[in-house]
Design an enzyme around this catalytic site. Structure first.
Site, PDB file in Angstrom:
ATOM      1  CE  LYS A 116      -3.952  -2.111   2.235  1.00 49.62           C
ATOM      2  NZ  LYS A 116      -5.035  -1.930   3.180  1.00 49.62           N
ATOM      3  N   GLY A 165      -9.284  -5.973   5.999  1.00 45.37           N
ATOM      4  CA  GLY A 165      -9.534  -5.165   7.187  1.00 45.37           C
ATOM      5  C   GLY A 165      -8.568  -5.429   8.337  1.00 45.37           C
ATOM      6  CG  HIS A 208     -15.026   1.167   0.281  1.00 49.13           C
ATOM      7  ND1 HIS A 208     -13.879   0.590   0.778  1.00 49.13           N
ATOM      8  CD2 HIS A 208     -15.156   0.682  -0.984  1.00 49.13           C
ATOM      9  CE1 HIS A 208     -13.347  -0.195  -0.143  1.00 49.13           C
ATOM     10  NE2 HIS A 208     -14.108  -0.169  -1.216  1.00 49.13           N
ATOM     11  CE  LYS A 237     -14.693  -3.608  -0.156  1.00 44.72           C
ATOM     12  NZ  LYS A 237     -13.881  -3.934  -1.350  1.00 44.72           N
ATOM     13  CG  ASN A 290      -8.212  -4.769  -3.772  1.00 44.23           C
ATOM     14  OD1 ASN A 290      -7.254  -4.922  -3.020  1.00 44.23           O
ATOM     15  ND2 ASN A 290      -9.347  -4.260  -3.366  1.00 44.23           N
ATOM     16  NE  ARG A 292      -8.021  -9.327  -4.097  1.00 46.02           N
ATOM     17  CZ  ARG A 292      -9.025  -8.663  -3.581  1.00 46.02           C
ATOM     18  NH1 ARG A 292     -10.197  -8.670  -4.169  1.00 46.02           N
ATOM     19  NH2 ARG A 292      -8.903  -7.970  -2.466  1.00 46.02           N
ATOM     20  NE  ARG A 336     -18.555  -9.133   0.405  1.00 41.68           N
ATOM     21  CZ  ARG A 336     -17.236  -9.022   0.358  1.00 41.68           C
ATOM     22  NH1 ARG A 336     -16.486  -9.784   1.137  1.00 41.68           N
ATOM     23  NH2 ARG A 336     -16.659  -8.163  -0.459  1.00 41.68           N
TER      24      ARG A 336
HETATM   25  P1  ADP Z   1      -8.160  -3.772   3.335  1.00 36.74           P
HETATM   26  O1  ADP Z   1      -7.153  -3.933   2.253  1.00 36.74           O
HETATM   27  O2  ADP Z   1      -7.804  -4.452   4.612  1.00 36.74           O
HETATM   28  O3  ADP Z   1      -9.567  -4.019   2.880  1.00 36.74           O
HETATM   29  P2  ADP Z   1      -8.497  -0.913   2.953  1.00 36.74           P
HETATM   30  O4  ADP Z   1      -7.327  -0.016   2.797  1.00 36.74           O
HETATM   31  O5  ADP Z   1      -9.270  -1.278   1.707  1.00 36.74           O
HETATM   32  O6  ADP Z   1      -8.063  -2.224   3.724  1.00 36.74           O
HETATM   33  O7  ADP Z   1      -9.522  -0.297   3.985  1.00 36.74           O
HETATM   34  C1  ADP Z   1     -10.671  -1.004   4.411  1.00 36.74           C
HETATM   35  C2  ADP Z   1     -11.659  -0.066   5.055  1.00 36.74           C
HETATM   36  O8  ADP Z   1     -11.065   0.600   6.181  1.00 36.74           O
HETATM   37  C3  ADP Z   1     -12.150   1.051   4.162  1.00 36.74           C
HETATM   38  O9  ADP Z   1     -13.200   0.649   3.335  1.00 36.74           O
HETATM   39  C4  ADP Z   1     -12.580   2.084   5.193  1.00 36.74           C
HETATM   40  O10 ADP Z   1     -13.830   1.756   5.746  1.00 36.74           O
HETATM   41  C5  ADP Z   1     -11.539   1.935   6.289  1.00 36.74           C
HETATM   42  N1  ADP Z   1     -10.420   2.887   6.092  1.00 36.74           N
HETATM   43  C6  ADP Z   1      -9.206   2.640   5.561  1.00 36.74           C
HETATM   44  N2  ADP Z   1      -8.438   3.765   5.537  1.00 36.74           N
HETATM   45  C7  ADP Z   1      -9.181   4.758   6.073  1.00 36.74           C
HETATM   46  C8  ADP Z   1      -8.959   6.166   6.337  1.00 36.74           C
HETATM   47  N3  ADP Z   1      -7.821   6.773   6.045  1.00 36.74           N
HETATM   48  N4  ADP Z   1      -9.975   6.864   6.885  1.00 36.74           N
HETATM   49  C9  ADP Z   1     -11.161   6.263   7.186  1.00 36.74           C
HETATM   50  N5  ADP Z   1     -11.417   4.959   6.988  1.00 36.74           N
HETATM   51  C10 ADP Z   1     -10.452   4.210   6.434  1.00 36.74           C
END
Ligand code: ADP
Length: 449
Positions: A116, A165, A208, A237, A290, A292, A336
């Protein structure tokens, strides 16, 4: 076109891929662990190879065993699905070295987006807005606290290797920093064998919203519109839909352009998802990409009427894409269905399904690998299926989802169906009035009959 594809996955996605391969006249090979002998992907593939015991490390994550299965079956391509090895750059590289096409991006593209911190750096260079935060990984707590004060609390600590998450902690003040740091690092180490942590501003009340993109081997990248995945529990999700109730034509244009920029910056090949957070003023920030197919891809398939697995296979085989962006014409939503006890903190509920009836009818799709008599093994992800509905409008889509959920009969194990039934009744949800914090205050038990 490929002659035979080995599917390096299990569950509903393995079955989903087999379906498209059959329609394309491509032979399929299923791999399975001893815990999955009775799984439908094993039954419906042309060939099936048992690659080891239940533990993922001994089966679905075991690259030498998977490559042995590729060799003995003479498959000329590997589809990784999602999860397991889908974003594992060395697996993509090993496939390439063995002369087998990995259906997805190259190892280099995965490396540039899988991490990331590197992905954020790439996006900054490409001119895509990102969440303000540390320049790269944090060295120690002291540096973290300093940056947190510069960008202002609340902040979020995130694992650079994060996914699902995991490895994320919200921090509201200096005094909470050390504890959050320790637990995020520990979780990241245990889940990803990489405890690199960075910090970014915690965007408050965000949505999101992610964009589906597809790129070909000729440098064309287009987007297939957005999915709103704001209904989450512990950053995972639960429901996804397209279009986003928060979307405007102007915002879609701007975000779509940013998503394409993200893809083009790494000459992206394959289907991919660019995830953004959108604040209440409709400012948007790149979060991660992502590389994929995603769990929620059917939502997009339904609103644009295209088979994304087919697109993915065609691009991997060297076909060019049209390059045209797609805007949703209908509304689609996915719930889901997990083997979890929603009355017991969503605890996993594996076991034997004694009776199973899936909803049917116009605009209703169920992607699942389970059936009556199937035993949900305790070793893997708890998702046992996805219920996808489509209709002309969001309102009709919700009504259809309610009808379909009422028809869903799954006995013997606990599932998330009652949760979704309650959600569909919630006035805020129905109004499209929600963000990623929705589940913190949503008392779904009150809405269950
Ligand atoms: P993962 O790869 O574990 O799914 P993500 O980077 O996609 O992690 O983040 C998952 C969720 O975490 C996001 O959809 C959001 O709800 C929360 N999140 C991540 N970064 C932030 C941020 N900077 N501010 C607020 N929420 C965040």
């Amino acid at each position: 076109m490929f002659n035979k594809i080995l599917i390096a996955n299990r569950g509903e996605i393995a079955l989903r891929i087999i379906r498209t391969c059959k329609e394309m006249g491509i032979k399929t090979v299923a791999i399975y662990s001893k815990a999955d002998m009775e799984s439908l992907h094993v039954r419906f593939a042309d060939e099936a190879v048992c690659i080891g015991p239940a533990a993922s490390s001994e089966s679905y994550l075991n690259i030498p065993r998977i490559m042995a299965a590729v060799e003995i079956t003479n498959a000329d391509a590997v589809h990784p699905g999602y999860g397991f090895l889908a974003e594992n750059a060395s697996f993509a590289e090993i496939c390439k070295q063995s002369g087998v096409k990995f259906i997805g991006p190259t190892a280099d593209m995965i490396n540039r987006m899988g991490d990331k911190v590197t992905a954020k750096e790439t996006m900054i260079k490409a001119g895509v807005p990102v969440v303000p935060g540390s320049d790269g990984l944090l060295k120690d707590i002291k540096q973290g606290i300093k940056i947190a004060n510069q960008i202002g609390y609340p902040v979020i600590l995130k694992a650079t290797a994060g996914g699902g998450g995991k490895g994320m902690r919200i921090v509201n003040q200096d005094s909470e920093f050390e504890h959050a740091w320790d637990s995020a690092k520990k979780e990241a180490k245990a889940s990803f064998s990489n405890d690199g942590i960075y910090v970014e501003k915690y965007v408050e009340e965000p949505r999101h919203i992610e964009f589906q993109i597809v790129g070909d081997q000729f440098g064309n990248v287009c987007h297939l519109s957005e999915r709103d995945c704001s209904i989450q529990r512990r950053h995972q999700k639960l429901v996804e839909e397209s279009p986003s109730p928060f979307m405007t034509d102007e915002l879609r244009e701007k975000m779509g352009e940013a998503a394409i920029k993200a893809g083009k910056s790494i000459n992206y090949e394959g289907v991919g998802t660019v995830e953004f957070l959108v604040d209440k003023y409709r400012n948007f920030y790149f979060m991660e990409m992502n590389t994929r197919i995603q769990v929620e891809h059917p939502v997009t398939e339904e609103v644009i009427d295209h088979d994304l697995i087919k697109e993915q296979i065609k691009v991997a085989a060297g076909h060019p894409i049209s390059g045209k962006n797609y805007i949703p014409k209908l509304h689609a939503m996915e719930c889901r269905i997990n083997a979890e006890d929603v009355f017991n903190d969503f605890r996993p509920s594996p076991g034997k399904i004694t009776s199973f009836h899936s909803p049917k009818g116009h605009g209703v799709r169920v992607d699942t690998h389970v059936y009556a008599g199937y035993t949900v093994p305790p070793y893997y992800d708890s998702m046992i299926g996805k219920l996808i509905c489509k209709a002309q409008t969001r309102e009709e889509c919700i009504k259809k989802m309610q009808r379909a959920l009422d028809e869903f009969i799954i006995e013997g194990i606990k599932t998330t169906v009652p949760f979704h039934q309650a959600l569909m009744k919630d006035e805020n949800f129905r109004q499209g009035n929600f963000n990623t914090g929705f589940m913190n205050t949503f008392d779904f038990k009150k809405l269950i009959d």
